[in-house]
Structure formats: C-alpha cells, structure tokens
Design a protein around this motif. Structure first.
Motif, PDB file in Angstrom:
ATOM      1  N   GLY A  93       0.933  -1.454  -0.041  1.00 25.92           N
ATOM      2  CA  GLY A  93      -0.179  -0.029  -0.087  1.00 25.92           C
ATOM      3  C   GLY A  93       0.863   1.188  -0.128  1.00 25.92           C
ATOM      4  N   GLY A  94       0.445   2.205   0.601  1.00 29.13           N
ATOM      5  CA  GLY A  94       1.052   3.550   0.813  1.00 29.13           C
ATOM      6  C   GLY A  94       2.439   3.366   1.407  1.00 29.13           C
ATOM      7  N   SER A  95       2.750   2.480   2.129  1.00 23.88           N
ATOM      8  CA  SER A  95       4.213   2.266   2.858  1.00 23.88           C
ATOM      9  C   SER A  95       4.904   1.870   1.624  1.00 23.88           C
ATOM     10  CB  SER A  95       4.184   1.223   3.877  1.00 23.88           C
ATOM     11  OG  SER A  95       3.861   0.051   3.263  1.00 23.88           O
ATOM     12  N   GLY A  96       4.353   1.268   0.693  1.00 26.04           N
ATOM     13  CA  GLY A  96       5.284   0.974  -0.503  1.00 26.04           C
ATOM     14  C   GLY A  96       5.773   2.127  -1.448  1.00 26.04           C
ATOM     15  N   ILE A  97       4.826   3.092  -1.461  1.00 25.77           N
ATOM     16  CA  ILE A  97       5.193   4.341  -2.154  1.00 25.77           C
ATOM     17  C   ILE A  97       6.258   4.932  -1.555  1.00 25.77           C
ATOM     18  CG2 ILE A  97       4.315   6.809  -2.816  1.00 25.77           C
ATOM     19  CD1 ILE A  97       1.573   5.428  -3.641  1.00 25.77           C
ATOM     20  N   ARG A  98       6.072   5.100  -0.142  1.00 24.17           N
ATOM     21  CA  ARG A  98       6.986   5.757   0.815  1.00 24.17           C
ATOM     22  C   ARG A  98       8.393   5.135   0.691  1.00 24.17           C
ATOM     23  NH1 ARG A  98       2.251   6.948   3.343  1.00 24.17           N
ATOM     24  NH2 ARG A  98       2.183   4.874   4.405  1.00 24.17           N
ATOM     25  N   ALA A  99       8.257   3.897   0.861  1.00 26.20           N
ATOM     26  CA  ALA A  99       9.667   3.180   0.641  1.00 26.20           C
ATOM     27  C   ALA A  99      10.181   3.207  -0.567  1.00 26.20           C
ATOM     28  CB  ALA A  99       9.400   1.696   1.114  1.00 26.20           C
ATOM     29  N   ALA A 100       9.391   3.231  -1.660  1.00 26.34           N
ATOM     30  CA  ALA A 100      10.210   3.507  -2.988  1.00 26.34           C
ATOM     31  C   ALA A 100      10.577   4.972  -2.988  1.00 26.34           C
ATOM     32  CB  ALA A 100       9.049   3.279  -4.118  1.00 26.34           C
ATOM     33  N   GLY A 101       9.820   5.673  -2.385  1.00 25.06           N
ATOM     34  CA  GLY A 101      10.507   7.212  -2.410  1.00 25.06           C
ATOM     35  C   GLY A 101      11.744   7.130  -1.831  1.00 25.06           C
ATOM     36  N   SER A 102      11.940   6.626  -0.553  1.00 22.01           N
ATOM     37  CA  SER A 102      13.042   6.432   0.304  1.00 22.01           C
ATOM     38  C   SER A 102      14.344   5.989  -0.576  1.00 22.01           C
ATOM     39  CB  SER A 102      12.917   5.813   1.593  1.00 22.01           C
ATOM     40  OG  SER A 102      11.969   6.370   2.524  1.00 22.01           O
ATOM     41  N   TYR A 103      14.045   4.925  -1.426  1.00 24.92           N
ATOM     42  CA  TYR A 103      15.129   4.401  -2.301  1.00 24.92           C
ATOM     43  C   TYR A 103      15.530   5.290  -3.365  1.00 24.92           C
ATOM     44  CZ  TYR A 103      17.118   1.432  -5.793  1.00 24.92           C
ATOM     45  OH  TYR A 103      17.963   0.870  -6.600  1.00 24.92           O
ATOM     46  N   ALA A 104      14.491   5.850  -3.923  1.00 23.57           N
ATOM     47  CA  ALA A 104      14.790   6.911  -4.998  1.00 23.57           C
ATOM     48  C   ALA A 104      15.664   7.986  -4.584  1.00 23.57           C
ATOM     49  CB  ALA A 104      13.537   7.296  -5.574  1.00 23.57           C
ATOM     50  N   GLN A 105      15.314   8.494  -3.053  1.00 24.35           N
ATOM     51  CA  GLN A 105      16.075   9.496  -2.661  1.00 24.35           C
ATOM     52  C   GLN A 105      17.596   9.158  -2.449  1.00 24.35           C
ATOM     53  OE1 GLN A 105      13.739  10.614   0.759  1.00 24.35           O
ATOM     54  NE2 GLN A 105      13.725  12.813  -0.098  1.00 24.35           N
ATOM     55  N   GLY A 106      17.609   7.978  -2.142  1.00 21.40           N
ATOM     56  CA  GLY A 106      19.151   7.336  -2.115  1.00 21.40           C
ATOM     57  C   GLY A 106      19.843   7.493  -3.263  1.00 21.40           C
ATOM     58  N   THR A 107      18.927   6.987  -4.488  1.00 20.60           N
ATOM     59  CA  THR A 107      19.797   6.741  -5.627  1.00 20.60           C
ATOM     60  C   THR A 107      20.075   8.458  -6.033  1.00 20.60           C
ATOM     61  OG1 THR A 107      17.485   7.003  -7.060  1.00 20.60           O
ATOM     62  CG2 THR A 107      18.179   4.784  -6.282  1.00 20.60           C
ATOM     63  N   ILE A 108      19.461   9.241  -5.737  1.00 17.76           N
ATOM     64  CA  ILE A 108      19.628  10.708  -6.283  1.00 17.76           C
ATOM     65  C   ILE A 108      20.557  11.015  -5.630  1.00 17.76           C
ATOM     66  CG2 ILE A 108      18.769  12.883  -6.078  1.00 17.76           C
ATOM     67  CD1 ILE A 108      15.524  11.581  -6.146  1.00 17.76           C
ATOM     68  N   PHE A 109      20.874  10.846  -4.224  1.00 15.59           N
ATOM     69  CA  PHE A 109      22.122  11.472  -3.532  1.00 15.59           C
ATOM     70  C   PHE A 109      23.301  10.682  -4.056  1.00 15.59           C
ATOM     71  CE2 PHE A 109      25.263  11.664  -0.142  1.00 15.59           C
ATOM     72  CZ  PHE A 109      25.119  13.281   0.045  1.00 15.59           C
ATOM     73  N   GLY A 110      23.090   9.403  -4.349  1.00 17.19           N
ATOM     74  CA  GLY A 110      24.248   8.530  -4.806  1.00 17.19           C
ATOM     75  C   GLY A 110      24.633   9.103  -6.149  1.00 17.19           C
ATOM     76  N   GLY A 111      23.954   9.445  -6.915  1.00 21.63           N
ATOM     77  CA  GLY A 111      24.007   9.907  -8.059  1.00 21.63           C
ATOM     78  C   GLY A 111      24.873  11.272  -8.081  1.00 21.63           C
ATOM     79  N   PHE A 112      24.386  12.061  -7.134  1.00 22.07           N
ATOM     80  CA  PHE A 112      25.212  13.469  -7.285  1.00 22.07           C
ATOM     81  C   PHE A 112      26.404  13.243  -6.472  1.00 22.07           C
ATOM     82  CE2 PHE A 112      26.029  16.172  -3.400  1.00 22.07           C
ATOM     83  CZ  PHE A 112      26.541  17.137  -4.084  1.00 22.07           C
ATOM     84  N   ALA A 113      26.550  12.401  -5.506  1.00 23.92           N
ATOM     85  CA  ALA A 113      27.665  12.274  -4.631  1.00 23.92           C
ATOM     86  C   ALA A 113      29.016  11.680  -5.534  1.00 23.92           C
ATOM     87  CB  ALA A 113      27.599  11.367  -3.576  1.00 23.92           C
ATOM     88  N   GLY A 114      28.539  10.613  -6.556  1.00 27.48           N
ATOM     89  CA  GLY A 114      29.549  10.067  -7.503  1.00 27.48           C
ATOM     90  C   GLY A 114      30.108  10.893  -8.443  1.00 27.48           C
ATOM     91  N   ARG A 115      29.183  11.781  -9.063  1.00 28.61           N
ATOM     92  CA  ARG A 115      29.621  12.785  -9.966  1.00 28.61           C
ATOM     93  C   ARG A 115      30.295  13.838  -9.229  1.00 28.61           C
ATOM     94  NH1 ARG A 115      23.886  11.151 -11.684  1.00 28.61           N
ATOM     95  NH2 ARG A 115      24.056  10.871 -14.094  1.00 28.61           N
ATOM     96  N   PHE A 116      29.962  14.279  -8.076  1.00 34.99           N
ATOM     97  CA  PHE A 116      30.493  15.591  -7.152  1.00 34.99           C
ATOM     98  C   PHE A 116      31.837  15.145  -6.863  1.00 34.99           C
ATOM     99  CE2 PHE A 116      31.500  17.771  -3.231  1.00 34.99           C
ATOM    100  CZ  PHE A 116      31.472  18.959  -3.549  1.00 34.99           C
ATOM    101  N   VAL A 117      32.043  13.924  -6.283  1.00 34.82           N
ATOM    102  CA  VAL A 117      33.331  13.203  -5.922  1.00 34.82           C
ATOM    103  C   VAL A 117      34.329  13.246  -7.028  1.00 34.82           C
ATOM    104  CG1 VAL A 117      34.709  11.500  -4.833  1.00 34.82           C
ATOM    105  CG2 VAL A 117      32.729  12.041  -3.786  1.00 34.82           C
ATOM    106  N   ALA A 118      33.930  12.851  -8.129  1.00 34.67           N
ATOM    107  CA  ALA A 118      35.049  12.642  -9.193  1.00 34.67           C
ATOM    108  C   ALA A 118      35.425  13.736  -9.809  1.00 34.67           C
ATOM    109  CB  ALA A 118      34.043  11.743 -10.560  1.00 34.67           C
ATOM    110  N   GLY A 119      34.352  14.874  -9.915  1.00 30.06           N
ATOM    111  CA  GLY A 119      34.740  16.163 -10.276  1.00 30.06           C
ATOM    112  C   GLY A 119      35.774  16.861  -9.403  1.00 30.06           C
ATOM    113  N   VAL A 120      35.598  16.910  -8.296  1.00 28.74           N
ATOM    114  CA  VAL A 120      36.730  17.766  -7.212  1.00 28.74           C
ATOM    115  C   VAL A 120      37.859  16.889  -7.397  1.00 28.74           C
ATOM    116  CG1 VAL A 120      36.784  18.220  -4.748  1.00 28.74           C
ATOM    117  CG2 VAL A 120      34.413  18.718  -5.946  1.00 28.74           C
TER     118      VAL A 120
END
Length: 386
Positions: A124-151
């Motif tokens: 149910g709704g907990s699945g939407i929220r859990a998928a949102g948490s997972y997506a937020q992790g992917t977002i931060f990971g995508g940023f961090a990987g590129r940011f670390v590489a650039g710096v």
C-alpha cells in the motif's frame, strides 16, 4: 526492526548503486585528455555498465525469486567495491570500460532485488514511501558520485575518485547488512524452467508492466543523454567550465530529493497519473530552459529536469509492486532491462544529433520523448490505485 531503519537501509542500497553508476560523467573531458581519445569515445564508460545491467537484470529476477532478497543485496554491495577500486589503476580507456562493465554486472542484484524487497515487505502507501526513500538514496548517490569525481579530478586526479568511492561502497555494504531486516513475506517461485517461462509469459502479457517498462526506458534515456552531453555543452565556450565546476553542476540532483519526497506524498493523495503530469511538465520545461545562453538559466533548467525525472522513477518503481501479483523480482528485472537499455542508448544515440546541431539537437530529441513517457503513464496507470 523499526520502519525508519528499513527505509534507511533501502536508501543506502540506492545510494550504493548510483554512487558507482554515473561517476565518470563529470570527468569525461579529463578522461579524454588522460587517455588521449576523442570526447565521444569516453561515453563508453557510461554505456558499458548500462549494457551489463540490461543483459543481467532478467536473470537476477529469476535468481532472487528463488533464493530470497537480503543475501543477494548485501553480497552485491560488497562485490561492487572490487571493480570500483580496480578502475583507479586502469592503464587504458579500454581497461576502464571493461571494469565498468563488471560493475554493471553487480548492480541489478542491488537495484532489482531492493525494489522487489519493497514490493514484498511494504504494501500500500508504505510501498510508495519506501520507493521514495530508495529513490532519494539513488538521487544522492548519483550526485555524490559525480561530485566526488569532479572535485578529485581537480585536486588529485580522477583515479583518487574511484578509491574514495570504493571505500564508501564498502561502508554502505556494511550499513545495509546491519540495517536491512531479513524478508518475511518472500515466497520462493518454484516449477523449474517451466515455472520460470510461465512467469515471464505472465509479465510479458501484462500491459501495465510493459507500459511501465516503456516509462523507465524513456526516463533513463533522457537522464543519461542530458547529463552526458551537457558536460560537453558546458565545457565549451561560452561557458568553459572546469571538471570541478562540472561536478558542482550535479548539485541539481539534490532538488530531486525534495521533489521526490513531496511528490510521493502527493501521489498518495491525488494518484500517480496526475502527479506524473505535473512532474513530466516540470522536466520538459526545464529541458527547454537549458537552451538559454545563460549559465544560471541552464542550471535552473537542469534542476527542473532532474527534479521531475527522479519522481518519474519513484512512481514507476512503486507502480510495479502494485501491478504485479507475484514474482515481483522477475518483473522488476524486466523493468530494469528496458530501463538500462534506455540509458545505454541515451549515451550514444544523441551523439549524432550533437554533431549535427549541438545541444539544441539533443533537446529536440528529448522533449518529444518525454511527451511519449507521459502518454504511456496516462494510458495505463489508471488500472491500479496509488
């Protein structure tokens, strides 16, 4: 275990995946100089892991539907660190591409199995929220990987970036092992080869799932195309950004964490289709804004694109769990295959338009594609509730 610990675990799993997947994007010009190759050839460092993911993902679903979830997620997180660290010593672009392919072989065991875990354990709704948490992790990971590489490319060379990212990957694996509860609602899929083929037949005749695969294809094609070719656009005159500055451009990813959190709550209230209409419109407007000859406007446009497309990803993952009654990991494997085929093509197909018309040609391809993504969601996502 508390739900917040589970949410943290799936978020860290998402971070681990995308921390590694797109690391080279901010340093493509530096790689071209280091290995003395043309700029477009460095795009193979993005395409290679995406192709590997697309090849492996369907089999990952079958393996996970038989063996379970947590053990595969944790093992893949630890295994991913090995090729990541080896890339730091790559002596040629070909060697780096080969190791990037090996990285891609590990990623579906994190991505697909984590999404299946959410589908099993978070109804149910907990699945939407859990998928949102997972997506937020992917977002931060995508940023961090590129940011670390650039710096790192500016401070100590691009090789140090992979050493740091490899170490972070190990720490992430330890955290997932400690925080993620063992699955309770998992039911192994039996029946041998015949049972596996029957499962795939069910999935391939599910129009809601196939439409969602199309949404994923278009989403990652657009994301990879944008954040690959925008580096060439911003590194050239009149912008002339250095690697560290290109890495900072990826801070726009962080807006996706905000929009995903807000949009997943909105989807619970107004439904996925209406939410999709809002966020795809945001992404398309942002893409058009990047055509303005102003760096602040280009950054704002990229922020709008990222903020919209990351929500598309979260909604798609949640919808798979709602639309597939069983063998969810196999269904996610099919989604991941089409998703990463889209990403692999997004790294190379726009190259022709880039040579013919520059950044405007890339934008001209992506805006109609986003319209098609929205059309699929509006046509097929009405059959399952948010």
């Amino acid at each position: 275990m508390r739900p917040d610990a589970r949410a943290a675990a799936v978020a860290i799993a998402g971070l681990c995946t995308f921390l590694n997947l797109y690391t080279p994007q901010a340093i493509l010009p530096a790689l071209a100089d280091s290995f003395a190759v043309p700029l477009p050839r460095t795009g193979l460092t993005i395409t290679a892991p995406l192709l590997a993911v697309a090849l492996v993902a369907p089999f990952v679903g079958t393996i996970s539907d038989r063996l379970g979830r947590k053990r595969l997620i944790v093992a893949a997180c630890f295994g991913l660190a090995v090729p990541t660290l080896l890339i730091a010593g790559a002596g040629s672009l070909d060697a780096m591409v080969a190791l990037r392919f090996v990285q891609g072989l590990m990623l579906p065991f994190i991505f697909a199995v984590t999404v299946a875990y959410i589908g099993d354990e978070c109804p149910g709704g907990s699945g939407i929220r859990a998928a949102g948490s997972y997506a937020q992790g992917t977002i931060f990971g995508g940023f961090a990987g590129r940011f670390v590489a650039g710096v790192a490319a500016d401070l100590g060379g691009w090789r140090m970036a992979f050493v740091v990212i490899g170490a972070v990957t190990v720490l992430a694996a330890v955290a997932v092992a400690a925080l993620l509860p063992r699955e309770r609602n998992f039911h192994a899929v039996g029946g041998g080869v015949r049972g596996t083929l029957r499962t795939y037949r069910e999935h391939l005749t599910n129009p809601r799932l196939l439409a969602t695969c199309g949404v994923g294809f278009g989403m990652l094609f657009s994301m990879v195309a944008t954040f690959t070719y925008v580096n060439f656009y911003l590194a050239a005159p009149p912008f002339g950004l250095a690697p560290a500055q290109l890495g900072l451009v990826f801070t726009v990813y962080l807006l996706g964490m905000v929009t995903t959190s807000a949009a997943t709550r909105l989807a619970v209230r107004i439904g996925r289709r209406r939410t999709m209409a809002i966020v795809v419109s945001l992404a398309s407007a942002g893409l058009l804004l990047t055509l303005a000859p102003s760096l602040p406007l280009v950054i704002a446009g990229l922020a709008g694109l990222a903020g919209g497309l990351f929500v598309v990803q979260a909604l798609s993952l949640g919808f798979i769990a709602a639309s597939v009654p069983r063998a969810k990991s196999t269904a996610v494997g099919l989604y991941v295959t089409t998703y990463y085929i889209g990403g692999a093509l997004g790294g190379v197909v726009p190259g022709l338009l880039w040579h013919l018309a520059g950044w405007a040609g890339v934008v001209g391809l992506l805006v109609p594609l986003l319209a098609a993504v929205l059309g699929l969601a509006l046509s097929f996502w009405h059959t399952a509730p948010a």
